[in-house]
Motif scaffolding. Structure first.
Motif, PDB file in Angstrom:
ATOM      1  N   ILE A 438       0.662  13.381  19.167  1.00  0.00           N
ATOM      2  CA  ILE A 438       0.843  12.871  17.626  1.00  0.00           C
ATOM      3  C   ILE A 438       2.505  12.818  17.321  1.00  0.00           C
ATOM      4  N   ARG A 439       3.285  13.582  17.852  1.00  0.00           N
ATOM      5  CA  ARG A 439       4.554  13.524  17.282  1.00  0.00           C
ATOM      6  C   ARG A 439       5.173  12.237  17.787  1.00  0.00           C
ATOM      7  N   VAL A 440       4.849  11.726  19.105  1.00  0.00           N
ATOM      8  CA  VAL A 440       5.292  10.430  19.788  1.00  0.00           C
ATOM      9  C   VAL A 440       4.797   9.197  18.777  1.00  0.00           C
ATOM     10  N   LEU A 441       3.523   9.458  18.350  1.00  0.00           N
ATOM     11  CA  LEU A 441       2.977   8.201  17.630  1.00  0.00           C
ATOM     12  C   LEU A 441       3.442   8.175  16.080  1.00  0.00           C
ATOM     13  N   ALA A 442       3.594   9.463  15.525  1.00  0.00           N
ATOM     14  CA  ALA A 442       4.284   9.453  14.166  1.00  0.00           C
ATOM     15  C   ALA A 442       5.872   8.762  14.297  1.00  0.00           C
ATOM     16  N   ALA A 443       6.611   9.112  15.470  1.00  0.00           N
ATOM     17  CA  ALA A 443       7.789   8.571  15.592  1.00  0.00           C
ATOM     18  C   ALA A 443       7.979   7.160  15.565  1.00  0.00           C
ATOM     19  N   ALA A 444       6.754   6.541  16.448  1.00  0.00           N
ATOM     20  CA  ALA A 444       6.724   5.069  16.790  1.00  0.00           C
ATOM     21  C   ALA A 444       6.376   4.328  15.588  1.00  0.00           C
ATOM     22  N   LEU A 445       5.268   5.024  14.519  1.00  0.00           N
ATOM     23  CA  LEU A 445       5.124   4.367  13.419  1.00  0.00           C
ATOM     24  C   LEU A 445       6.504   4.210  12.447  1.00  0.00           C
ATOM     25  N   ARG A 446       7.199   5.230  12.476  1.00  0.00           N
ATOM     26  CA  ARG A 446       8.591   5.225  11.717  1.00  0.00           C
ATOM     27  C   ARG A 446       9.482   4.222  12.142  1.00  0.00           C
ATOM     28  N   ARG A 447       9.755   4.054  13.309  1.00  0.00           N
ATOM     29  CA  ARG A 447      10.644   3.134  13.978  1.00  0.00           C
ATOM     30  C   ARG A 447       9.945   1.657  13.747  1.00  0.00           C
ATOM     31  N   SER A 448       8.678   1.376  13.750  1.00  0.00           N
ATOM     32  CA  SER A 448       8.075   0.126  13.851  1.00  0.00           C
ATOM     33  C   SER A 448       8.001  -0.745  12.492  1.00  0.00           C
ATOM     34  N   ASP A 449       8.342  -0.021  11.252  1.00  0.00           N
ATOM     35  CA  ASP A 449       8.247  -0.829  10.464  1.00  0.00           C
ATOM     36  C   ASP A 449       6.943  -1.722  10.123  1.00  0.00           C
ATOM     37  N   ARG A 450       5.793  -0.993  10.448  1.00  0.00           N
ATOM     38  CA  ARG A 450       4.538  -1.608  10.312  1.00  0.00           C
ATOM     39  C   ARG A 450       4.262  -2.638  11.280  1.00  0.00           C
ATOM     40  N   LYS A 451       5.009  -2.608  12.126  1.00  0.00           N
ATOM     41  CA  LYS A 451       5.067  -3.531  13.425  1.00  0.00           C
ATOM     42  C   LYS A 451       4.145  -3.101  14.621  1.00  0.00           C
ATOM     43  N   LEU A 452       3.182  -1.856  14.194  1.00  0.00           N
ATOM     44  CA  LEU A 452       2.669  -1.035  15.072  1.00  0.00           C
ATOM     45  C   LEU A 452       1.260  -0.806  14.837  1.00  0.00           C
ATOM     46  N   GLU A 453       0.171  -1.051  15.474  1.00  0.00           N
ATOM     47  CA  GLU A 453      -0.958  -0.634  15.025  1.00  0.00           C
ATOM     48  C   GLU A 453      -1.752   0.247  16.142  1.00  0.00           C
ATOM     49  N   LEU A 454      -2.277   1.340  15.566  1.00  0.00           N
ATOM     50  CA  LEU A 454      -3.142   2.286  16.489  1.00  0.00           C
ATOM     51  C   LEU A 454      -4.618   1.894  16.059  1.00  0.00           C
ATOM     52  N   VAL A 455      -5.277   1.690  17.546  1.00  0.00           N
ATOM     53  CA  VAL A 455      -6.476   1.745  17.362  1.00  0.00           C
ATOM     54  C   VAL A 455      -7.600   2.555  18.382  1.00  0.00           C
ATOM     55  N   ALA A 456      -8.577   3.002  17.771  1.00  0.00           N
ATOM     56  CA  ALA A 456      -9.282   4.031  18.845  1.00  0.00           C
ATOM     57  C   ALA A 456     -10.972   3.806  18.338  1.00  0.00           C
ATOM     58  N   LEU A 457     -11.777   3.841  19.333  1.00  0.00           N
ATOM     59  CA  LEU A 457     -13.161   3.601  19.058  1.00  0.00           C
ATOM     60  C   LEU A 457     -13.828   4.939  18.266  1.00  0.00           C
ATOM     61  N   GLN A 458     -14.875   4.639  17.329  1.00  0.00           N
ATOM     62  CA  GLN A 458     -15.428   5.671  16.462  1.00  0.00           C
ATOM     63  C   GLN A 458     -15.842   6.545  17.460  1.00  0.00           C
ATOM     64  N   GLY A 459     -15.723   8.080  17.235  1.00  0.00           N
ATOM     65  CA  GLY A 459     -16.380   9.133  17.863  1.00  0.00           C
ATOM     66  C   GLY A 459     -15.610   9.608  19.280  1.00  0.00           C
ATOM     67  N   THR A 460     -14.450   8.909  19.491  1.00  0.00           N
ATOM     68  CA  THR A 460     -13.824   9.382  20.486  1.00  0.00           C
ATOM     69  C   THR A 460     -12.700  10.449  19.979  1.00  0.00           C
ATOM     70  N   PRO A 461     -12.177  11.107  21.160  1.00  0.00           N
ATOM     71  CA  PRO A 461     -11.310  12.285  20.546  1.00  0.00           C
ATOM     72  C   PRO A 461      -9.958  11.645  20.016  1.00  0.00           C
ATOM     73  N   ALA A 462      -9.590  10.506  20.337  1.00  0.00           N
ATOM     74  CA  ALA A 462      -8.475  10.000  19.570  1.00  0.00           C
ATOM     75  C   ALA A 462      -8.627   9.815  18.285  1.00  0.00           C
ATOM     76  N   GLU A 463      -9.857   9.092  18.141  1.00  0.00           N
ATOM     77  CA  GLU A 463     -10.247   8.838  16.524  1.00  0.00           C
ATOM     78  C   GLU A 463     -10.260  10.033  15.764  1.00  0.00           C
ATOM     79  N   HIS A 464     -10.738  10.713  16.384  1.00  0.00           N
ATOM     80  CA  HIS A 464     -11.182  12.000  15.621  1.00  0.00           C
ATOM     81  C   HIS A 464      -9.833  12.798  15.104  1.00  0.00           C
ATOM     82  N   VAL A 465      -8.839  12.779  16.105  1.00  0.00           N
ATOM     83  CA  VAL A 465      -7.299  13.452  15.742  1.00  0.00           C
ATOM     84  C   VAL A 465      -6.785  12.496  14.925  1.00  0.00           C
ATOM     85  N   LEU A 466      -6.734  11.198  14.986  1.00  0.00           N
ATOM     86  CA  LEU A 466      -5.915  10.273  14.050  1.00  0.00           C
ATOM     87  C   LEU A 466      -6.453  10.368  12.654  1.00  0.00           C
TER      88      LEU A 466
END
Length: 476
Positions: A438-466
């Protein structure tokens, strides 16, 4: 000598001061924490309780990325900063907003998650706020439990705002705050973990006596083969403790009866044994002084014992008489009762007037949380971490945790640097998204200036945590 000093310094870094829980008249508290790593005294999870000036109590839990030497250093600073904001009168949302600004200057605080709640024991009113943290739950003696509505809010260091939520606790309801290690269990889906925590909490709160202790014990009973620290903090709103007042003739039999009644009253509050021993010793000394000295020149008069617990958690005990003490120098083996009584409590004052003497004892009632150090056993059926660019998106699989997050960060930076269009990071095949990820993804979102999109399937561990951490993402 050098080695001894080095070991002492290491111990100070790894073992922050033990937090004690206050014993309060209208709230019973319990906390337990389970360490993922053996051989350490502190990890990345933390909790705190702060009694505010108006009698409300602030309850906080948090989760810092990683373990080892740095984690306790970071948690100590975040814990203190949040407590200061709450003591200054900030509500949970404002306090976390202040904490987020402070955390920007604390190395290692990025992507830490926090939950703060303030409970008024007299009314049951509850306000709370989460920062990328799972919401608290409330269990009642009816055998039901429910999660409170999420208040939103991203982890510290990520874009977002913090909102205030409100709830109400009836008498004998139990509020539970916890860290996400209790939900991220091996071979357990997020939905199953959420349902399991509700089930055991509801069952544990079914009987009001010692509800807080049972809730934390049963909640930790869910954890097996954990790879993350786990912290649970429970608050049982109870009928306020009734003050104890007894009066009788100042004779040994009365003092003995008062001793037993006071011991039962005090032990029902469940403070830690060392406090019980000190307080009981002080009371016995003070009553013995009355019996022996207050009525030395007349028939035994009245002895009064009164004990009450303030909203701050301070115990106040008074021992009064209506006699007249003889002024005398202490002998070698006598006359030291007051000094002994005063040495076992926080404060002792003696007021003598023409109508009698009142000795007042004040001391903070506390109890210690339970610490369980567990073995770090990795989950079975581990899938190796992988990351590859496929069809214009970065497809990530396996665990993103403390072991793989640094490599993931390097790959993400490299791919983003060469991307000619907004980058999609597909986390649908991620088997475990830990706070390091999560720390890596949060830092990437800050750097990207909305040029980064995170995607996960519903019900997966990543979707739950996001969803839990409120990081901007799209559910496929």
């Amino acid at each position: 000598m050098y080695e001894e000093a080095r070991r002492s310094a290491s111990t100070l870094r790894e073992s922050p001061p033990q937090i004690r829980l206050p014993v309060l008249p209208g709230v019973d508290l319990s906390a337990r924490y389970l360490l993922a790593e053996t051989g350490t005294d502190a990890g990345g999870d933390w909790f705190d309780t702060v009694v505010l000036d108006d009698g409300r109590i602030a309850l906080t839990v948090g989760d810092v990325v990683g373990h080892g030497l740095r984690a306790p250093w970071v948690t100590g600073r975040l814990c203190a900063a949040l407590a200061m904001a709450l003591q200054d009168g900030a509500d949970p949302a404002d306090a976390i907003t202040r904490l987020e600004k402070f955390a920007r200057r604390v190395p290692g605080a990025e992507a830490a998650t926090v939950c703060a709640a303030v409970l008024d024991p007299s009314t049951g009113d509850l306000t709370y706020c989460t920062a990328g943290h799972p919401p608290p739950l409330i269990a009642s003696t009816s055998g039901t439990a429910r999660y409170v509505d999420p208040s939103g809010g991203t982890p510290l260091g990520a874009p977002g705002e913090y909102q205030l939520g409100s709830e109400h606790l009836d008498i004998d309801d139990v509020l539970l705050l916890y860290t996400d290690g209790i939900l991220e269990r091996p071979q357990c889906t997020p939905d199953q973990a959420i349902a399991d925590l509700l089930r055991v909490t509801a069952a544990a709160a079914d009987e009001p006596q010692l509800s807080a202790e049972r809730v934390t014990e049963q909640a930790l009973g869910l954890v097996a083969g954990h790879t993350d620290d786990v912290t649970v903090l429970a608050a049982h709103r109870r009928t306020p403790v009734v003050a104890l007042t007894q009066s009788g003739p100042a004779v040994p039999a009365t003092a003995a009866r008062f001793r037993d009644e006071f011991a039962a009253w005090l032990r029902a509050l469940d403070p830690e044994p060392v406090v019980v021993i000190g307080v009981e010793s002080a009371v016995l000394e003070l009553m013995a002084n009355v019996v022996e000295h207050a009525y030395y020149d007349c028939a035994p008069g009245e002895l009064t014992l009164a004990a009450g617990l303030a909203p701050s958690g301070e115990l106040e005990i008074s021992v009064r008489d209506r006699g007249r003490w003889m002024d005398s120098e202490p002998a070698a083996d006598r006359g030291h009762g007051l000094a002994l009584a005063g040495s076992t409590v926080d404060d002792l004052t003696v007021e003598r007037t023409a109508t009698g003497t009142t000795a007042t004892v004040r001391t903070a009632l506390t109890k210690a949380p339970s610490k369980v150090v567990g073995e770090a056993r990795p989950a079975t059926d581990q899938v190796e971490f992988s990351a590859a660019v496929t069809g214009g998106r970065l497809l990530v699989g396996g665990p993103i945790d403390i072991a793989t997050a640094r490599g993931f960060d390097r790959i993400l930076r490299e791919v983003a640097r060469h991307a000619t269009r907004p980058l999609t990071v597909d986390l649908s095949r991620v088997t475990h998204l830990a706070s390091a990820g999560i720390r890596v993804l949060a830092a990437a979102l800050r750097r990207s200036d909305r040029k980064l999109e995170l995607v996960a399937l519903q019900g997966t561990p990543a979707e739950h945590v996001l969803a839990l951490t409120q990081l901007p993402h799209r559910t496929a």
